[in-house]
Design an enzyme around this catalytic site. Structure first.
Site, PDB file in Angstrom:
ATOM      1  N   HIS A 139      21.881 -38.509 -22.797  1.00  0.00           N
ATOM      2  CA  HIS A 139      20.818 -38.951 -23.694  1.00  0.00           C
ATOM      3  C   HIS A 139      20.597 -37.975 -24.844  1.00  0.00           C
ATOM      4  CE1 HIS A 139      19.967 -42.201 -20.944  1.00  0.00           C
ATOM      5  NE2 HIS A 139      20.085 -41.308 -19.957  1.00  0.00           N
ATOM      6  N   ASN A 141      -0.181   0.835   6.297  1.00  0.00           N
ATOM      7  CA  ASN A 141       0.494  -0.061   5.361  1.00  0.00           C
ATOM      8  C   ASN A 141       1.169  -1.134   6.197  1.00  0.00           C
ATOM      9  OD1 ASN A 141       2.055  -1.309   3.429  1.00  0.00           O
ATOM     10  ND2 ASN A 141       3.535   0.356   3.257  1.00  0.00           N
ATOM     11  N   GLY A 142       0.876  -2.400   5.903  1.00  0.00           N
ATOM     12  CA  GLY A 142       1.477  -3.496   6.668  1.00  0.00           C
ATOM     13  C   GLY A 142       0.435  -4.558   6.944  1.00  0.00           C
ATOM     14  N   GLU A 174      14.186 -22.539 -13.889  1.00  0.00           N
ATOM     15  CA  GLU A 174      13.856 -21.153 -13.538  1.00  0.00           C
ATOM     16  C   GLU A 174      15.043 -20.226 -13.835  1.00  0.00           C
ATOM     17  OE1 GLU A 174      11.402 -19.463 -13.104  1.00  0.00           O
ATOM     18  OE2 GLU A 174      12.030 -17.695 -12.007  1.00  0.00           O
ATOM     19  N   TRP A 201      -3.483  -2.032  -1.517  1.00  0.00           N
ATOM     20  CA  TRP A 201      -3.255  -3.260  -2.278  1.00  0.00           C
ATOM     21  C   TRP A 201      -3.736  -4.365  -1.369  1.00  0.00           C
ATOM     22  CZ3 TRP A 201      -0.160  -7.761  -2.865  1.00  0.00           C
ATOM     23  CH2 TRP A 201      -0.108  -8.239  -4.165  1.00  0.00           C
ATOM     24  N   LYS A 225      14.948 -17.118 -16.496  1.00  0.00           N
ATOM     25  CA  LYS A 225      15.277 -15.736 -16.109  1.00  0.00           C
ATOM     26  C   LYS A 225      16.337 -15.173 -17.044  1.00  0.00           C
ATOM     27  CE  LYS A 225      12.780 -15.099 -14.091  1.00  0.00           C
ATOM     28  NZ  LYS A 225      11.524 -15.333 -13.451  1.00  0.00           N
ATOM     29  N   CYS A 248       0.837  -1.194   0.000  1.00  0.00           N
ATOM     30  CA  CYS A 248       0.000   0.000   0.000  1.00  0.00           C
ATOM     31  C   CYS A 248       0.873   1.245   0.000  1.00  0.00           C
ATOM     32  CB  CYS A 248      -0.870   0.016   1.240  1.00  0.00           C
ATOM     33  SG  CYS A 248      -1.793  -1.488   1.470  1.00  0.00           S
ATOM     34  N   GLU A 295      14.848 -14.480 -20.545  1.00  0.00           N
ATOM     35  CA  GLU A 295      13.886 -13.383 -20.577  1.00  0.00           C
ATOM     36  C   GLU A 295      14.543 -12.019 -20.669  1.00  0.00           C
ATOM     37  OE1 GLU A 295      11.687 -14.467 -16.853  1.00  0.00           O
ATOM     38  OE2 GLU A 295      10.003 -13.718 -18.004  1.00  0.00           O
ATOM     39  N   ARG A 324       3.584   1.215  -6.816  1.00  0.00           N
ATOM     40  CA  ARG A 324       3.593   0.168  -5.788  1.00  0.00           C
ATOM     41  C   ARG A 324       2.444  -0.826  -5.986  1.00  0.00           C
ATOM     42  NH1 ARG A 324       6.426   2.010  -1.170  1.00  0.00           N
ATOM     43  NH2 ARG A 324       5.105   0.912   0.297  1.00  0.00           N
ATOM     44  N   LYS A 359       3.547  -8.516 -18.491  1.00  0.00           N
ATOM     45  CA  LYS A 359       3.535  -8.956 -17.085  1.00  0.00           C
ATOM     46  C   LYS A 359       2.387  -9.931 -16.822  1.00  0.00           C
ATOM     47  CE  LYS A 359       4.910  -9.088 -12.874  1.00  0.00           C
ATOM     48  NZ  LYS A 359       6.089  -9.940 -12.645  1.00  0.00           N
TER      49      LYS A 359
HETATM   50  C1  F6R Z   1       8.641 -15.120 -15.880  1.00  0.00           C
HETATM   51  C2  F6R Z   1       7.246 -14.833 -15.622  1.00  0.00           C
HETATM   52  C3  F6R Z   1       6.223 -15.632 -16.340  1.00  0.00           C
HETATM   53  C4  F6R Z   1       4.998 -15.860 -15.434  1.00  0.00           C
HETATM   54  C5  F6R Z   1       3.857 -16.534 -16.238  1.00  0.00           C
HETATM   55  C6  F6R Z   1       2.670 -16.843 -15.357  1.00  0.00           C
HETATM   56  O1  F6R Z   1       9.505 -14.315 -15.149  1.00  0.00           O
HETATM   57  O2  F6R Z   1       6.923 -13.958 -14.868  1.00  0.00           O
HETATM   58  O3  F6R Z   1       6.725 -16.834 -16.811  1.00  0.00           O
HETATM   59  O4  F6R Z   1       5.383 -16.674 -14.376  1.00  0.00           O
HETATM   60  O5  F6R Z   1       3.454 -15.687 -17.272  1.00  0.00           O
HETATM   61  O6  F6R Z   1       2.166 -15.685 -14.774  1.00  0.00           O
HETATM   62  P1  F6R Z   1       1.256 -15.730 -13.499  1.00  0.00           P
HETATM   63  O7  F6R Z   1       2.086 -16.248 -12.385  1.00  0.00           O
HETATM   64  O8  F6R Z   1       0.798 -14.317 -13.297  1.00  0.00           O
HETATM   65  O9  F6R Z   1       0.123 -16.669 -13.807  1.00  0.00           O
END
Ligand code: F6R
Length: 608
Positions: free
Chosen positions: A504, A100-101, A481, A74, A485, A2, A488, A27, A603
Site C-alpha cells: 500500500h 537489597n531484594g 520497538e 529504591w 531502538k 538498592c 535512538e 543504581r 530519560k
Molecule cells: C525509548 C524510551 C522512550 C520512553 C518514553 C516514555 O527507549 O525510553 O520512548 O519509553 O519517553 O517514557 P516513560 O515510560 O518513562 O513514560
C-alpha cells in the site's frame, strides 16, 4: 535496585558509608540511611531524598563509631519516606539490618511476628528481617541470621549488626549481589565493586547462601552449618567507571543483561500456586470487570509499544476490546472516557507529562485508572487508582530495555487476569501461558549466550542510512520497538511496517541493497511474512530474518538470519526484543556513538 554498604575498621564508619553510598548512586534511589554501632549502642540516621540530606545531617550531627552499615533505597514495597528507609531495627531488640531484594513471603511473616509481639513501623517487606533475626537470637548473631534466612523466601543481600553481640557485621546473599572488600585493617561490604574500589581491589565475590562473619580480624566466609568456605580473592583490574557498569561498557548493555532477573522479579508473587494471576493493588470482581465497557492503554514511546502488545493480550485472552493510544494524541482529542472506562497508563518513569495528563483527565471523567510503572512513589503511581509495578530496577541508559520487556510481561499478566475473571481462558491456555512466562528469563539467557550472531548483522547495518522492519501481529508491535531502538542510538533512519501494508505504499522505497528486517516469531503468519520478503527481495532488498532456532526457513530468501530460542508465540516478542536491543547496541558501538546518552534525548520527559 538498592545499594548496601558496611564497614569495620579503625576509622569513623560514616566516612566510608556515605562515600560508598555515593558510588552506588547510579543504581537509583529515593532515600538513604546508615546505622553505626559504638560500645554496644546502635544509632540510626535515615532520610528520604538525596544522599545529600543524609550527609548534611551527619555533618551537623556526627555519629561516632567504627562499625556500621548503610543503604540507598529504591522503593519497592511502600512509598519513599523516612520510615520506609533502611536501616530497619527490630522492635524488641537492637538488631539492625540493611537489605537489597524482595521478600516474597513478608505478609505471612509479618502477621506471625505481630502475633509474637513485634511491632512494625514501616510498610516495607524488609522490616520482617530484623524482627525475625531477633526472634531466633540467643546471643549469637550469626546463628540467628542463619535461622532467619531459612524462613525467608525471595531475594536478599543483607548486612546485619547487633548491639548485644557487638563488633561484628553478619552478611549473606541470595539472588541479590553482595561483595566483600578486604582492606588493610578494614573490611567492607557492598552491593557492587564501585563502592569499595578506591579502598581496596581485593574482593570476595559472594555466592548464594554464603554467610560472612566480619570482625576486626577480617572476614570469614561460612556455609549455613558454620563451616569455613575457602574463598578465592578476586583482584579488580577495572577502572572505577567500568566497575559502575558491572564490567560492561555501557549501562544499556548492563541493563540488557539484567532482563532475566528483572522479569523474574516482575513475575514474583503475581502467579499463585493455583495458577491465578494476583496483583497486590489491582483486584476486580467478575462483575466489576463486566461493568467495564472500554479499555484504553495510553503511553508514549517504548511504553506505547508495550501497550500495543497489551491490546493483543487482553483481546485474545479476555475478549475485551482495547484501544491503544499515544498520550500526546489522546489528551487532545475527545476520547470516549466515562465511568465505565478503564484507562491503563504505562510509564517506566511514572513522570511523563503527557501520560500524567491523560491519567488526570481520565480521573476527572470518572474512569477507573490503572498505572503500570517502574518507579514506586512516582507521580503516576501515586495518582492512579491502582498500580502494578514492573520490577525492573532503575534504568539508567536513555534507551529503554528492561523496562519495556517487563511491561510486556505485565501486559500478558493483565490479559491472563481478565481472562481468568471472565472465564474466557481455558485451563490449557492458562497453563501454556504461565509456563511460557516463567520460561522467558531462561530463554533470554540462552539468547545472551549466543549474541555474536547479532554482532555480525550489526556490522552490516552500521553502513546503512535506512532500514526497514516488518512484522505481523505482535511482531508488528515488536517491529516498531526494534525500529525505535535502532533510531535512538544509531541515528539510522528506520521505519516499521505491518507486513501487509507494504503493497500500500512503502514498497516504493525498496531499491537495490535496501536492508529489510523481517520478524518471524508468529508461526501462523510466517508464510505471509515470507511472501512479503520475497516481494522486497525481488526488488533488490537485502533481507535479515529473525526466526526461532530450528524453524525451517528457505534460507535463499534471507541474506542473514538471527535465531532466537523457541517459546510460545505470544511471549516471543519479549525474547526477540532482546535480540533487537542487541542489534541496535552493536550497531551504535560499531559507529562509536555514546550509547547511554544519545543526542537530543532525555530519560524522563516531564515537559510536553
Ligand atoms: C525509548 C524510551 C522512550 C520512553 C518514553 C516514555 O527507549 O525510553 O520512548 O519509553 O519517553 O517514557 P516513560 O515510560 O518513562 O513514560
Amino acid at each position: 535496585m538498592c545499594g548496601i554498604v558496611g564497614y569495620i575498621g579503625n576509622k569513623r564508619a560514616t566516612s566510608f558509608l556515605v562515600d560508598g553510598l555515593s558510588k552506588l548512586e547510579y543504581r537509583g534511589y529515593d532515600s538513604a540511611g546508615i546505622a553505626v554501632e559504638k560500645d554496644g549502642k546502635i544509632e540510626v540516621v535515615k532520610h528520604k531524598g538525596r544522599l545529600l540530606n543524609l550527609s548534611n545531617d551527619l555533618e551537623k550531627n556526627p555519629v561516632e563509631g567504627t562499625i556500621g552499615i548503610g543503604h540507598t533505597r529504591w522503593a519497592t514495597h511502600g512509598e519513599p519516606s523516612d520510615a520506609n528507609s533502611h536501616p530497619h531495627r527490630s522492635s524488641k531488640g537492637d538488631i539492625t539490618v540493611v537489605h537489597n531484594g524482595i521478600i516474597e513471603n513478608y505478609l505471612g511473616l509479618r502477621k506471625w511476628l505481630k502475633e509474637e509481639g513485634y511491632e512494625f513501623l514501616s510498610q516495607t517487606d524488609t522490616e520482617v528481617i530484623p524482627n525475625l533475626i531477633d526472634f531466633y537470637y540467643e546471643g549469637d548473631l550469626l546463628k540467628a541470621v542463619v535461622k532467619a534466612t531459612e524462613k525467608l523466601e525471595g531475594s536478599y543481600a543483607l548486612g546485619v549488626i547487633c548491639g548485644d553481640d557487638p563488633d561484628k557485621i553478619v552478611a549473606v546473599r541470595k539472588d541479590s549481589p553482595l561483595i566483600i572488600g578486604l582492606g588493610k585493617d578494614e573490611t567492607f561490604i557492598a552491593s557492587d565493586i564501585p563502592a569499595v574500589i578506591s579502598y581496596t581491589r581485593d574482593i570476595y565475590l559472594l555466592e548464594d547462601n554464603e554467610f560472612v562473619l566480619i570482625t576486626r580480624e577480617g572476614a570469614k566466609v561460612l556455609n549455613s552449618d558454620g563451616e569455613n568456605i575457602d574463598k578465592e580473592i578476586y583482584k579488580v583490574t577495572w577502572t572505577a567507571e567500568a566497575a559502575e557498569k558491572g564490567g560492561f561498557d555501557s549501562f544499556m548493555m548492563k541493563e540488557i543483561h539484567e532482563q532475566p532477573k528483572a522479569i523474574r522479579d516482575t513475575l514474583t508473587g503475581k502467579i499463585s500456586a493455583d495458577k491465578k494471576v494476583v496483583f497486590e493493588d489491582f483486584k476486580l470482581t467478575k462483575e466489576q470487570l463486566e461493568g467495564i465497557d472500554k479499555v484504553y492503554i495510553v503511553a508514549c514511546g517504548t511504553a506505547y509499544h508495550a501497550g500495543l502488545i497489551g491490546k493483543v493480550a487482553i483481546e485474545k485472552f479476555a475478549k475485551i476490546p482495547v484501544d491503544v493510544d499515544i498520550a500526546s494524541e489522546f489528551r487532545y482529542r475527545e476520547p470516549l472516557v466515562t465511568n465505565k472506562t478503564l484507562v491503563i497508563t504505562v510509564s517506566q518513569s511514572g513522570e511523563t507529562a503527557d501520560t500524567l495528563a491523560v491519567l488526570r483527565d481520565s480521573k476527572k471523567a470518572g474512569a477507573k485508572t490503572l498505572a503500570i510503572t517502574n518507579v514506586v512513589g512516582s507521580t503516576i503511581s501515586r495518582e492512579a487508582e491502582h498500580v502494578i509495578y514492573t520490577m525492573a530496577g532503575p534504568e539508567i541508559a536513555v534507551a529503554s530495555t528492561k523496562a519495556y520487556t517487563t511491561q510486556v510481561v505485565v501486559m500478558n499478566l493483565i490479559g491472563m487476569y481478565f481472562g481468568q475473571l471472565k472465564g474466557t481462558l481455558t485451563k490449557e491456555a492458562e497453563k501454556e501461558l504461565e509456563d511460557a512466562l516463567l520460561l522467558i528469563p531462561e530463554k533470554i539467557e540462552e539468547l545472551l549466550a549466543n549474541k555474536e550472531q547479532i554482532e555480525e548483522v550489526a556490522k552490516i547495518l552500521a553502513k546503512e542510512k535506512d532500514v526497514f522492519f516488518l512484522g505481523r501481529g505482535v511482531d508488528f508491535a515488536l517491529a516498531l520497538e526494534g525500529s525505535l531502538k535502532l533510531k535512538e542510538i544509531t541515528y539510522i533512519h528506520s521505519e516499521a511496517y505491518a507486513g501487509g501494508e507494504l503493497k500500500h505504499g512503502p514498497i516504493a522505497l525498496i531499491e537495490k541493497g535496501t536492508k529489510v528486517i523481517a520478524l518471524l516469531t508468529q508461526t501462523r503468519l510466517k508464510e505471509k511474512m515470507i511472501s512479503n520478503i520475497v516481494e522486497v527481495k525481488a526488488r533488490g532488498a537485502e533481507t535479515i530474518g529473525l526466526a526461532y532456532e530450528g524453524d525451517e526457513i528457505d534460507e535463499s530468501v534471507f541474506n542473514n538470519i538471527i535465531r532466537i530460542p523457541r517459546i510460545l508465540n505470544m511471549v516471543a516478542p519479549v525474547v526477540a526484543a532482546v535480540a533487537l536491543q542487541l542489534l541496535a547496541y552493536y550497531t551504535a558501538k560499531e559507529k562509536n556513538f555514546d550509547i547511554d546518552k544519545p543526542r537530543n534525548l532525555a530519560k524522563s520527559v516531564t515537559v510536553e
